[in-house]
Enzyme design. Sequence first.
Site, short mmCIF file in Angstrom:
data_model
loop_
_atom_site.label_atom_id
_atom_site.label_comp_id
_atom_site.label_asym_id
_atom_site.label_seq_id
_atom_site.Cartn_x
_atom_site.Cartn_y
_atom_site.Cartn_z
N TRP A 143 0.62 -1.32 0.32
CA TRP A 143 -0.26 -0.09 -0.33
C TRP A 143 0.96 1.30 -0.12
CZ3 TRP A 143 -5.24 1.10 -0.89
CH2 TRP A 143 -5.00 2.34 0.18
N GLU A 216 7.45 -1.89 0.78
CA GLU A 216 7.78 -1.05 2.77
C GLU A 216 8.31 -2.26 2.98
OE1 GLU A 216 3.04 -1.59 4.42
OE2 GLU A 216 3.59 -1.74 1.63
N GLN A 252 5.67 4.18 7.59
CA GLN A 252 5.27 3.61 8.87
C GLN A 252 6.24 3.31 9.54
OE1 GLN A 252 1.84 1.02 9.62
NE2 GLN A 252 0.93 1.77 7.53
N LYS A 278 4.06 9.62 6.74
CA LYS A 278 2.86 9.30 8.52
C LYS A 278 3.80 9.61 9.91
CE LYS A 278 0.43 6.03 6.64
NZ LYS A 278 -1.26 6.24 6.77
N ARG A 412 -3.93 -5.32 13.00
CA ARG A 412 -2.84 -4.37 13.02
C ARG A 412 -2.91 -3.38 14.13
NH1 ARG A 412 -1.75 -0.53 8.38
NH2 ARG A 412 -3.62 -0.29 8.93
N1 PMP Z 1 2.84 3.59 2.10
C1 PMP Z 1 2.22 3.77 3.22
C2 PMP Z 1 3.74 2.62 3.88
C3 PMP Z 1 1.50 3.77 3.91
O1 PMP Z 1 1.13 2.76 4.48
C4 PMP Z 1 -0.06 4.67 3.88
C5 PMP Z 1 -0.28 5.04 4.05
N2 PMP Z 1 -1.93 4.18 4.57
C6 PMP Z 1 0.15 5.31 2.07
C7 PMP Z 1 2.12 4.88 1.95
C8 PMP Z 1 -0.46 6.63 2.10
O2 PMP Z 1 -0.25 7.10 2.52
P1 PMP Z 1 -1.17 9.11 2.73
O3 PMP Z 1 -2.36 8.06 3.36
O4 PMP Z 1 -0.36 10.02 3.88
O5 PMP Z 1 -1.13 9.43 1.65
#
Ligand code: PMP
Length: 449
Positions: A143, A216, A252, A278, A412
């Site tokens: 994601w 990620e 994250q 974040k 989570r």
């Molecule tokens: N990358 C990761 C790993 C995320 O978990 C998220 C949000 N869940 C995002 C990007 C996207 O970030 P945003 O919702 O601030 O656009």
Amino acid sequence: MDDSHSAAASEYLIRYGGDKYFQAAGGMFNTLFHSARGTIVTDVNGREYLDFTSGQMSATIGHNHPAIVEATRLAGEKAFHLFSGMIPEVVAQLAETLARDWLPGQLRRSMFVSTGSESNELALRIAKLYTGGYEVLALGGSWHGITSGAGAVSILGDRRGYGVPLAGVSMIPEADMYRPYLPGVDPEESALTVLELALKMFDMQTTGQGSAIIAEPVLSGGGVIVPPQSFLAALRKAADERGMLLIFDEAQTAFGRIGARTGAAHFGVTPDIMSLSKTLGGGLPIGAVATTATIEDTIHDRNFAYYTSHVSDPLAAEVGLAVLRTLEEERLIERANEMGEYMMAQLDALQQRHDVIGDVRGLGLLIGVELVSDRATKRPAHRLGPLATEKCLAAGLNVNIRRKAERGAVWRIAPPLTVSHDEIDQAIAIIDRSLADSLDELARTNTEL
Ligand code: PMP
């Protein structure tokens, strides 16, 4: 409850959760929320909830930490926002702090935007201009955001019904140690073998214009999937061999959540571009991308352009600096490890008593608890998961359930790094009771888990 506002929410807001189950139960507008402090979120009726998702996995130093409140006040005295071509001094200060104290390897030049999706758009744009290519490899279960570019490399996202996604995206199966793709093989071996196959397929499919591999370090939304170090090292090698850049999306994993400065530092694998968001804002919107001087010099020579209303905004930078300072002052990286260990031990003990807990995994305070109807077959407990999650919320604990059909039913759990032992004890007791009550309820109605 303040009925008038709840009715206003139902009447005047667009529903975006995409989850009919929760909407049927009264939905996201049933209870409205008022405030948040530390680990506690309070609704309009004054009811308190332990927030074990840190808002949207962002409020690592606790909601409305005094340092963040002070940073916003300070920005109010100086400037919230400037012409995008004027660089506020606090932005330069944040970039220096990141390079000096937080980023691994040669990552030293940063740029600041507003969200995680946007930082991934930016990362992909840099990779494309630098390599001259456009093809991107992304992990299953990833994601990276909702905007066109980030959404195209988000395999977890809702992909149906929104038109043609970006061309050139191919998928690499993720390194799932609990559900390896090759049955009967050691999970690490399975992950590396499947990766090799995926790369062979990509090499057959490619137009010769690869730009990036995006990953990620720990797949969070995908179900808290922690890969073996060898998998990330293999991604590094795969990118190098193909002249592609490696992007780590550390929305994250950076800044303490997993008990390390970054995922890259934890795994000892350094990307060419790191995407941050974040956990840098601690709950306020900021996104950032960091890369090497060589890459930045090259794209600059090629007239790199990425101009938005809120690029380099001083408010967000002031907050980012306050978050980084607080992480150091309150030794929150160490605390993530200490409290993570404490919580994990308690969840392991719960697993001894509840057969439906198939797996407990994670790093630091990013924890996944996978619910299964049968430990041997690992069949996901898709009914139990949401029911127990609702019961947790009703009992005052907010946890997030991932329950895409193909990805299992995974809680989570990611409280602020400031969480106390007592708050963890309370959360564990609520989880314990909610699981037991849900199992009773499903048994009474003869419903499958
Ligand atoms: N990358 C990761 C790993 C995320 O978990 C998220 C949000 N869940 C995002 C990007 C996207 O970030 P945003 O919702 O601030 O656009």
